[in-house]
Every structure is written in structure tokens, then in C-alpha cells.
Scaffold this motif. Structure first.
Motif, PDB file in Angstrom:
ATOM      1  N   ASP A  46     -81.592  -8.167 -12.889  1.00 15.57           N
ATOM      2  CA  ASP A  46     -81.496  -9.433 -12.156  1.00 15.57           C
ATOM      3  C   ASP A  46     -81.907  -9.249 -10.690  1.00 15.57           C
ATOM      4  O   ASP A  46     -82.596 -10.097 -10.117  1.00 15.57           O
ATOM      5  CB  ASP A  46     -80.073  -9.975 -12.216  1.00 15.57           C
ATOM      6  CG  ASP A  46     -79.657 -10.380 -13.622  1.00 15.57           C
ATOM      7  OD1 ASP A  46     -80.546 -10.679 -14.447  1.00 15.57           O
ATOM      8  OD2 ASP A  46     -78.454 -10.391 -13.910  1.00 15.57           O
ATOM      9  N   LEU A  50     -85.186 -10.977  -8.918  1.00 15.82           N
ATOM     10  CA  LEU A  50     -84.963 -11.890  -7.794  1.00 15.82           C
ATOM     11  C   LEU A  50     -85.851 -11.539  -6.599  1.00 15.82           C
ATOM     12  O   LEU A  50     -86.498 -12.419  -6.021  1.00 15.82           O
ATOM     13  CB  LEU A  50     -83.486 -11.867  -7.393  1.00 15.82           C
ATOM     14  CG  LEU A  50     -83.050 -12.841  -6.300  1.00 15.82           C
ATOM     15  CD1 LEU A  50     -81.578 -13.205  -6.466  1.00 15.82           C
ATOM     16  CD2 LEU A  50     -83.256 -12.285  -4.896  1.00 15.82           C
ATOM     17  N   THR A  53     -89.586 -12.342  -7.284  1.00 12.31           N
ATOM     18  CA  THR A  53     -89.858 -13.779  -7.173  1.00 12.31           C
ATOM     19  C   THR A  53     -89.842 -14.235  -5.721  1.00 12.31           C
ATOM     20  O   THR A  53     -90.728 -14.977  -5.275  1.00 12.31           O
ATOM     21  CB  THR A  53     -88.826 -14.579  -7.983  1.00 12.31           C
ATOM     22  OG1 THR A  53     -88.942 -14.226  -9.359  1.00 12.31           O
ATOM     23  CG2 THR A  53     -89.047 -16.074  -7.831  1.00 12.31           C
ATOM     24  N   ALA A  54     -88.843 -13.788  -4.964  1.00 17.08           N
ATOM     25  CA  ALA A  54     -88.741 -14.187  -3.558  1.00 17.08           C
ATOM     26  C   ALA A  54     -89.951 -13.711  -2.766  1.00 17.08           C
ATOM     27  O   ALA A  54     -90.503 -14.456  -1.939  1.00 17.08           O
ATOM     28  CB  ALA A  54     -87.457 -13.622  -2.950  1.00 17.08           C
ATOM     29  N   SER A  76     -85.865 -11.847   0.759  1.00 16.66           N
ATOM     30  CA  SER A  76     -85.355 -11.253  -0.481  1.00 16.66           C
ATOM     31  C   SER A  76     -83.928 -10.746  -0.294  1.00 16.66           C
ATOM     32  O   SER A  76     -83.061 -10.948  -1.157  1.00 16.66           O
ATOM     33  CB  SER A  76     -86.255 -10.102  -0.919  1.00 16.66           C
ATOM     34  OG  SER A  76     -87.551 -10.554  -1.257  1.00 16.66           O
ATOM     35  N   ARG A  79     -81.459 -13.739  -0.090  1.00 14.15           N
ATOM     36  CA  ARG A  79     -81.170 -14.343  -1.399  1.00 14.15           C
ATOM     37  C   ARG A  79     -80.300 -13.426  -2.252  1.00 14.15           C
ATOM     38  O   ARG A  79     -79.411 -13.898  -2.987  1.00 14.15           O
ATOM     39  CB  ARG A  79     -82.472 -14.660  -2.135  1.00 14.15           C
ATOM     40  CG  ARG A  79     -83.319 -15.722  -1.471  1.00 14.15           C
ATOM     41  CD  ARG A  79     -84.481 -16.112  -2.357  1.00 14.15           C
ATOM     42  NE  ARG A  79     -85.474 -16.894  -1.644  1.00 14.15           N
ATOM     43  CZ  ARG A  79     -86.560 -17.422  -2.208  1.00 14.15           C
ATOM     44  NH1 ARG A  79     -86.777 -17.243  -3.498  1.00 14.15           N
ATOM     45  NH2 ARG A  79     -87.428 -18.105  -1.476  1.00 14.15           N
ATOM     46  N   LEU A  80     -80.544 -12.128  -2.162  1.00 10.74           N
ATOM     47  CA  LEU A  80     -79.767 -11.174  -2.951  1.00 10.74           C
ATOM     48  C   LEU A  80     -78.310 -11.149  -2.490  1.00 10.74           C
ATOM     49  O   LEU A  80     -77.376 -11.145  -3.312  1.00 10.74           O
ATOM     50  CB  LEU A  80     -80.402  -9.794  -2.825  1.00 10.74           C
ATOM     51  CG  LEU A  80     -80.133  -8.760  -3.917  1.00 10.74           C
ATOM     52  CD1 LEU A  80     -80.431  -9.317  -5.312  1.00 10.74           C
ATOM     53  CD2 LEU A  80     -80.969  -7.509  -3.659  1.00 10.74           C
ATOM     54  N   LYS A  83     -76.540 -14.261  -3.663  1.00  9.47           N
ATOM     55  CA  LYS A  83     -76.193 -14.201  -5.090  1.00  9.47           C
ATOM     56  C   LYS A  83     -74.978 -13.310  -5.308  1.00  9.47           C
ATOM     57  O   LYS A  83     -74.104 -13.639  -6.112  1.00  9.47           O
ATOM     58  CB  LYS A  83     -77.395 -13.697  -5.881  1.00  9.47           C
ATOM     59  CG  LYS A  83     -77.249 -13.815  -7.394  1.00  9.47           C
ATOM     60  CD  LYS A  83     -78.536 -13.463  -8.096  1.00  9.47           C
ATOM     61  CE  LYS A  83     -78.432 -13.613  -9.611  1.00  9.47           C
ATOM     62  NZ  LYS A  83     -78.249 -15.025 -10.029  1.00  9.47           N
TER      63      LYS A  83
END
Length: 243
Positions: A46, A50, A53-54, A76, A79-80, A83
Motif C-alpha cells: 500500500d 501510494l 501514484t502521488a 508523497s 499523503r503517506l 494515511k
């Protein structure tokens, strides 16, 4: 202009926690991405997906900006970490990340963790990124030799990764350099480079007319050396620039 080839295989594991990607904008503009999720921390697949994609999304917006790679790493990471917080997974979702950006005749790369980028010119290695790992630190301190990294008992102990709390950015980014004929690049996870020596990378490159041939030759060596060892996921992207 550049051409590339890519592979990502599960090896002898149950899940492939590596992720690879390509963000094209035009025939002379693009970025390749490789990430290796940390299985020991949980949900590595995951985390690597992620950040891949970012990075693609950021590149498409900011490919022409001087700080494009820095933006890829920072977004990145943002976003990580979000999450992790949203899913109460502070100990999970960690990954390496290595990027190669080719824009308007210039080449630049960045990395964090122990996924590597090798730069070749006219069939010979010029340089590689230095791992953010305990064995690489021991090499820097003069305590072990470079070749000992591959089989060192602490080779999987990383000191910098995506998804780790940062007081300051932990990634490293190169200076841009002109794209020239004879340049070749290899981005790879540790499951790949641990099973092939640098001299073999060069020998395979010198026999190859295109990226696909180079990658096929190297993969045969990687699989032969890794077979029966509970072989890790192995991923690689190869790029011929200036062609």
C-alpha cells in the motif's frame, strides 16, 4: 529522447510489495518511479503504491519546475503520513522511493532508502545512489568494504524511508545534467541489486542493443542467484537516454 523497459516480480514471496510507474508528458518528457514497500513494517504494498501514484500526479503538474522532484517526495510523504494517521497505522506504511526525471534535454534523479539508481555512460558505471542503510554507514566509516553490503546481516536496516517522521527532508536529489547519447540508467529494488554484481550489469549492458535486452539479461542472473533463497520481490526500470 529516451526509451525504457520495466519489470516487477514477486520472487519467492507471497505478495509483491514493490511498485513501479512511468509518468509520460511527451516524447522527450517523462519520469520513471520505483518504490519498495517495507514488509517488516506492514502494508508495504500500500505504501509503495501510494507514493508511486502521488509522484506521477505531482510530476504531471510540475515537471517543468526546478523543484519538481522535491515536490514529488514532499507530497508523497505528506499523503503517506496522513494515511498513517487516518488509519491508526503509525508503525506501518513505509517505503523506499527512487525517481528519474527527464525533461527538455536534462536528467535528474532522487532517492530515499536502499532502492538504487545506477548511472552508466558508454557501457560503464559512473555512479550510483548511496543507500540510507546501516551497512552503507559502515562503509562510510571504513568498517566494511562496499561489496560486503549485499550480504551484511543488517542490510535491511534502513535509517531513512518514506513514512518515517521527518524533522527535515530525508531524501537526496542530484543536480540536473544534460541528456547525452550513451547514457543508461538502472533503477532497482534491493531484491534485484543484491543478486547481481555491478560488473555483470556492465557486461549485460555492453551486449545489449536496447533496454529490453539489457533487462532480460540481468533478470536471468538475478533469478539464478536468488533461486531457493526465499527470494525477495525484485523490480527494475532501465532507461536509455539521448537516443
Amino acid at each position: 529522447m529516451f526509451t525504457y523497459a520495466v519489470l516487477s516480480e514477486v520472487g519467492e514471496r507471497e505478495i509483491n510489495e514493490d511498485s513501479v510507474g512511468f509518468a509520460p508528458v511527451g516524447k522527450d518528457i517523462g519520469m520513471v518511479i520505483l518504490a519498495d514497500g517495507l514488509g517488516g513494517h506492514g502494508r508495504g504494498e500500500d505504501a509503495s503504491a501510494l507514493v508511486t501514484t502521488a509522484s506521477k500526479e505531482v510530476f504531471r503538474y510540475y515537471y517543468n519546475q526546478k523543484d519538481c522532484l522535491e515536490r514529488c517526495f514532499m507530497e508523497s510523504q505528506k499523503r503517506l503520513m496522513k494515511k498513517q494517521a487516518d488509519e491508526n497505522a503509525r508503525q506501518d506504511l513505509k517505503t523506499t522511493l527512487v525517481l528519474l526525471r527527464i525533461v527538455n534535454g536534462y536528467v535528474q534523479w532522487g532517492h530515499v532508502g536502499d532502492s538504487r539508481l545506477y548511472y552508466f555512460k558508454n557501457g560503464k558505471i559512473v555512479k550510483r545512489t548511496l543507500d540510507h542503510s546501516v551497512p552503507q554507514m559502515l562503509v562510510a566509516a571504513g568498517e566494511i568494504d562496499e561489496k560486503e553490503i549485499r550480504h551484511h546481516p543488517d542490510r535491511n536496516r534502513l535509517v531513512r524511508v518514506m513514512g518515517m517522521e521527518w524533522d527535515e527532508p530525508k531524501y537526496q536529489v542530484s543536480e540536473p545534467m544534460p541528456e547525452e547519447a550513451g547514457q543508461a540508467f538502472l533503477l532497482c529494488s534491493d531484491g534485484f541489486w543484491e543478486n547481481i554484481e555491478e560488473e555483470q550489469m556492465e557486461a549485460c549492458l555492453q551486449k545489449s542493443a536496447n533496454p529490453h535486452e539489457w533487462l532480460e539479461r540481468m533478470e536471468k542472473i538475478v533469478v539464478k542467484n536468488g533461486r531457493g533463497t526465499n527470494m525477495d520481490n525484485y523490480s527494475a526500470i532501465v532507461v536509455f537516454a539521448g537516443v
